[in-house]
Design an enzyme around this catalytic site. Structure first.
Site, PDB file in Angstrom:
ATOM      1  CD  GLU A   1      34.001  97.669  22.476  1.00  0.00           C
ATOM      2  OE1 GLU A   1      34.611  96.724  23.008  1.00  0.00           O
ATOM      3  OE2 GLU A   1      33.126  97.524  21.604  1.00  0.00           O
TER       4      GLU A   1
ATOM      5  CD  GLU B   1      36.276  94.249  19.371  1.00  0.00           C
ATOM      6  OE1 GLU B   1      36.123  93.025  19.494  1.00  0.00           O
ATOM      7  OE2 GLU B   1      36.802  94.956  20.245  1.00  0.00           O
TER       8      GLU B   1
END
Ligand code: AHR
Length: 521
Positions: A325, A202
């Site tokens: 995720e 991220e």
């Protein structure tokens, strides 16, 4: 026929070959499914059933790590009950140490004698002190106990290329070098095999707030030092987008596609709430149930959009799509520590997980790994622990029911089913995927999204004759049914009744709000 013509015809056949078609019928009637048992082409990568463990809340500490001197039974500090329960899921791969934590983790703090390891503050998750008791050796020991591959997420946000190179060398180099000798000094003679290495996490957000252009430049630099040492080929995984940020995908594919083996998409779902009020995990109404189903089904569109971009920039299919995720994200349980992301897990989470896994199966031509967030005590967990106690969540049971798909051949399917409606919006009430394993058994997993209406389903296997059928179902009276430490077995799979083979046709009643698995021989 000329070579060109043959190729053209082949392309036409391939482009019309669909793995799954769902049609909502106009007038309610019997739901119909055709499973093309004679057409399995793509393999469902076992890694689609992968998991994720972050230094976050009680996922690693307490969830796995209790220390060698704990009175909770353990092997070398890792709790036995949790490992034994997880082994039943055939876990193929485990991602670690984050998540956001990965981009502030300095791996050298987590090796050597435990009482001499420096402490760090986990600034993302509750500002707690991490004493680094669980580091590289402990994680790879855990992977060996579970019998799974390791997927390491490296630090781009606050680490250096040298640190990343040293880590890979420490874990995987068998020769004479400073890092390999340090590993030996710390008790591990032979290197480990590391199949997957993530270059950041991220990085558009907690991993450094980067633009896709800036991340791509850094990626080029960092990945250079992620070496495949003799005997260990490592797949390099770039940071993908969160949700529907297709610009991120387009930029990274354009700029660094040639230097990656895969990238990781993230997608979290909730009901009608927003990021500050995500809604309760256990206290919700039928509108919130519907909204979660609707948001879950959007994974199909997200994968399709990614595939379009992949087909444009990687027409030969070299780059894999991971969803590293995914899962439900609710408000933290009242009374638990802020930043620990501890949530309960109900039948609603289970149906959502069943849909996600069906969709991943159906896109297994590009989707090669998925990691639900997270394995213990955080977000959509398999296992919740409280001191010495542990319980299995409804989501755990879905992974156990679906494990037969791992490594099997995906079978294309056509579904015509009733709609499930709420305030003028309509979803297909059923969600299906099917596969054939190496012994020839066919497994069909079916979610009935409608919390009120059971569904009659008639289905045929094209190209095969069903001889016997068995089934299991996960359901309950209430939408929010969940297991607690007082009553840990309220919801678990039971035998599916009302299924039979009639003149070669399979007839089954799918209970309202349920996840079912059928095994057909
Ligand atoms: O899984 C929890 C967090 O969600 C991860 O640390 C991060 O990558 C994502 O935002």
């Amino acid at each position: 026929m000329t070579k060109k013509l043959v190729l053209g015809v082949l392309c036409m056949i391939l482009s019309t070959w669909t793995v799954a078609k769902t049609t909502i019928q106009k007038t309610e009637g019997v739901n119909k499914l055709t499973v093309h048992a004679d057409q399995g082409r793509e393999t469902i990568a076992p890694e689609i059933y992968g998991h994720f463990a972050e230094h976050l809340g009680r996922c690693v500490y307490e969830g796995f790590w209790v220390g060698e001197y704990s009175d909770i039974p353990n092997v070398r500090g890792i709790r036995t009950d949790v490992v034994e329960a997880l082994k039943k899921l055939n876990i193929p791969v485990l991602r670690w140490p984050g998540g956001c934590f990965a981009d502030e983790y300095h791996w050298k703090d987590g090796i050597g004698p435990r009482d001499q390891r420096p402490k760090m503050v986990n600034t993302h998750w509750g500002m707690v002190t991490d004493d680094n008791a669980f580091g590289t050796h402990e994680f790879l020991d855990l992977c060996e106990m579970l019998g799974c591959e390791a997927y390491i997420a490296g630090n781009v946000g606050s680490g250096t290329p040298e640190e990343m190179q040293d880590w890979v060398e420490y874990m995987t180099f068998d020769g004479d070098s400073e890092m390999a000798n340090l590993r030996r000094k710390n008790g591990r003679e032979k290197p480990w095999k590391i199949k997957y290495f993530g270059v950041g996490n991220e990085n558009w957000g907690c991993g450094g707030s980067m633009t896709p252009e800036y991340y791509s430049d850094l990626y080029r630099q960092y990945q250079t030092y992620v070496r495949s040492y003799p005997g260990n080929w490592v797949a390099k995984v770039a940071c993908g987008p969160g949700g529907m940020d297709y610009n991120w995908v387009e930029v990274i594919l354009k700029k660094i596609g040639a230097r990656m083996n895969a990238y990781g998409q993230h997608y979290y779902v909730r009901g009608t709430g927003n990021w500050t009020q995500k809604g309760s995990a256990t206290n919700f109404d039928d509108k919130e149930w519907f909204a979660l189903m609707e948001n879950t089904l959007k994974i199909d569109e997200i994968i399709r959009r990614n595939k379009e971009l992949l087909d444009k920039y990687d027409p030969h299919g070299r780059i894999d799509l991971y969803v590293d995720e995914w899962g439900t994200w609710w408000d933290e349980e009242p009374g638990t520590k802020g930043g620990f992301l501890y949530q309960q897990n109900t039948l609603r989470d289970a149906v959502s997980a069943g849909i996600f896994l069906n969709e991943f199966n159906k896109h297994c031509d590009r989707v090669k790994m998925c990691n639900i967030a997270q394995i213990n005590n955080v977000l959509q967990a398999m296992i919740l622990t409280k001191g010495k106690e542990m319980l299995l969540t409804p989501t755990y049971h879905v992974f156990e029911m679906y494990k037969a798909h791992q490594g099997a051949k995906l079978l294309p399917s056509d579904l015509v089913c009733n709609g499930y409606e709420m305030n003028g919006a309509k979803l297909a009430a059923l969600n299906v995927s099917a596969s054939k394993d190496s012994s020839g058994s066919i497994h069909v997993t079916i979610c009935n999204l409608d919390p009120d209406a059971p569904a009659e389903l008639e289905f045929v296997l094209k190209g095969a004759k069903p001889v016997s059928i068995t089934g299991r179902v996960l359901t309950a009276e209430a939408m929010n049914t969940h297991n607690t430490f007082e009553n840990p077995n309220v919801i678990k799979p039971t035998a599916l009744k009302n299924l039979e083979i009639q003149k070669g046709k399979i007839c089954v009643t799918l209970l309202a709000k349920s996840v079912s698995v059928l095994k057909i021989n």
